[in-house]
Design an enzyme around this catalytic site. Structure first.
Site, PDB file in Angstrom:
ATOM      1  N   ARG A  80       0.812  -1.230   0.000  1.00 14.81           N
ATOM      2  CA  ARG A  80       0.000   0.000   0.000  1.00 14.81           C
ATOM      3  C   ARG A  80       0.841   1.273   0.000  1.00 14.81           C
ATOM      4  O   ARG A  80       0.333   2.337  -0.355  1.00 14.81           O
ATOM      5  CB  ARG A  80      -1.016  -0.045   1.151  1.00 14.81           C
ATOM      6  CG  ARG A  80      -2.153  -1.029   0.877  1.00 14.81           C
ATOM      7  CD  ARG A  80      -3.129  -1.123   2.034  1.00 14.81           C
ATOM      8  NE  ARG A  80      -2.520  -1.664   3.224  1.00 14.81           N
ATOM      9  CZ  ARG A  80      -2.387  -2.969   3.488  1.00 14.81           C
ATOM     10  NH1 ARG A  80      -2.856  -3.864   2.632  1.00 14.81           N
ATOM     11  NH2 ARG A  80      -1.812  -3.383   4.584  1.00 14.81           N
ATOM     12  N   GLU A  82       4.519 -10.856  14.878  1.00 15.47           N
ATOM     13  CA  GLU A  82       3.921 -11.373  16.114  1.00 15.47           C
ATOM     14  C   GLU A  82       4.290 -12.856  16.269  1.00 15.47           C
ATOM     15  O   GLU A  82       4.691 -13.307  17.328  1.00 15.47           O
ATOM     16  CB  GLU A  82       2.413 -11.179  16.024  1.00 15.47           C
ATOM     17  CG  GLU A  82       1.706 -11.308  17.343  1.00 15.47           C
ATOM     18  CD  GLU A  82       0.218 -11.072  17.184  1.00 15.47           C
ATOM     19  OE1 GLU A  82      -0.207 -10.644  16.086  1.00 15.47           O
ATOM     20  OE2 GLU A  82      -0.510 -11.334  18.160  1.00 15.47           O
TER      21      GLU A  82
HETATM   22  P1  AMP Z   1       3.880  -2.764  11.268  1.00 14.79           P
HETATM   23  O1  AMP Z   1       5.119  -3.427  10.769  1.00 14.79           O
HETATM   24  O2  AMP Z   1       3.218  -3.490  12.388  1.00 14.79           O
HETATM   25  O3  AMP Z   1       4.085  -1.293  11.571  1.00 14.79           O
HETATM   26  O4  AMP Z   1       2.811  -2.865  10.116  1.00 14.79           O
HETATM   27  C1  AMP Z   1       2.846  -1.989   9.088  1.00 14.79           C
HETATM   28  C2  AMP Z   1       2.352  -2.587   7.811  1.00 14.79           C
HETATM   29  O5  AMP Z   1       1.219  -3.435   7.964  1.00 14.79           O
HETATM   30  C3  AMP Z   1       1.938  -1.468   6.924  1.00 14.79           C
HETATM   31  O6  AMP Z   1       2.541  -1.692   5.667  1.00 14.79           O
HETATM   32  C4  AMP Z   1       0.436  -1.525   6.880  1.00 14.79           C
HETATM   33  O7  AMP Z   1       0.016  -1.468   5.547  1.00 14.79           O
HETATM   34  C5  AMP Z   1       0.032  -2.836   7.504  1.00 14.79           C
HETATM   35  N1  AMP Z   1      -0.874  -2.743   8.670  1.00 14.79           N
HETATM   36  C6  AMP Z   1      -0.581  -3.131   9.940  1.00 14.79           C
HETATM   37  N2  AMP Z   1      -1.629  -3.002  10.749  1.00 14.79           N
HETATM   38  C7  AMP Z   1      -2.622  -2.487   9.997  1.00 14.79           C
HETATM   39  C8  AMP Z   1      -3.989  -2.109  10.282  1.00 14.79           C
HETATM   40  N3  AMP Z   1      -4.539  -2.240  11.498  1.00 14.79           N
HETATM   41  N4  AMP Z   1      -4.718  -1.615   9.257  1.00 14.79           N
HETATM   42  C9  AMP Z   1      -4.168  -1.486   8.022  1.00 14.79           C
HETATM   43  N5  AMP Z   1      -2.912  -1.829   7.703  1.00 14.79           N
HETATM   44  C10 AMP Z   1      -2.139  -2.335   8.673  1.00 14.79           C
END
Ligand code: AMP
Length: 171
Positions: free
Chosen positions: A59, A96
């Site tokens: 995205r 996770e």
């Molecule tokens: P993180 O590594 O946990 O910061 O996750 C970031 C990536 O996961 C990003 O590229 C987001 O597109 C996606 N992502 C994680 N959690 C969500 C959420 N609750 N809603 C939408 N996209 C998410």
């Protein structure tokens, strides 16, 4: 920015129970909303000079090339494993459960280049921190990171300590 928040669709229990998914496709299809999001990300990225904008699969690709165009610099993709055709460098990061990996072409960044990182959502920060590591592995400097949405309660900033972070919307 309240106007932008109204364009984000929250989908409960996607992709699995307990996750509230922040869906930006409802923002993308709104002409004014899309322009406002790109404009906001561009303004964020103008706070520190950039030579290149990176977008994170998938995205981040919706936003990063438009931000790069607005800044008058190039764009490079950060991708999931085995998608990029030429020689890559990669970084593994913790999920996770288990681990994941992100890759970039080894010639995507020239040593000394200042790089802005763009993605849709900053959640736990693992993805963004791994991307910042990729930049530094190639000798680049992270100018900053810009997100449409930041999930404050997941404290992704703690994995990006000392870095410049701008988010248009906070939850
Ligand atoms: P993180 O590594 O946990 O910061 O996750 C970031 C990536 O996961 C990003 O590229 C987001 O597109 C996606 N992502 C994680 N959690 C969500 C959420 N609750 N809603 C939408 N996209 C998410």
């Amino acid at each position: 920015m309240d106007h932008l928040k109204a364009l984000i669709r929250e989908v409960p229990d996607f992709p699995k129970p307990g996750i509230n998914f922040y869906d930006i496709t409802t923002l993308l299809k709104d002409g004014k909303g899309l322009a406002a999001a790109i404009d906001g990300l561009e303004k964020a990225a103008r706070t520190a000079p950039a030579d290149l904008v990176l977008g994170i699969e998938a995205r981040g690709f919706f936003f990063a090339p438009a931000v790069a165009t607005a800044l008058g610099v190039g764009f490079a993709p950060v991708r999931k494993p085995k998608k990029l055709p030429a020689r890559t460098v990669s970084v593994e990061y913790a999920l996770e459960y288990g681990t994941d990996r992100l890759e970039i072409h080894e010639d995507a960044i020239q040593p000394g280049q200042r790089v802005w990182i763009v993605d849709d959502v900053l959640a736990t920060g693992g993805t963004a921190a791994a991307t910042a590591q990729l930049v530094e592995k190639l000798g680049g400097t992270v100018a900053g990171l810009a997100f449409v949405i930041e999930l404050d309660f997941l404290n992704g900033r703690s994995k990006l300590a000392g870095r410049t972070i701008h988010s248009l919307l906070h939850y």
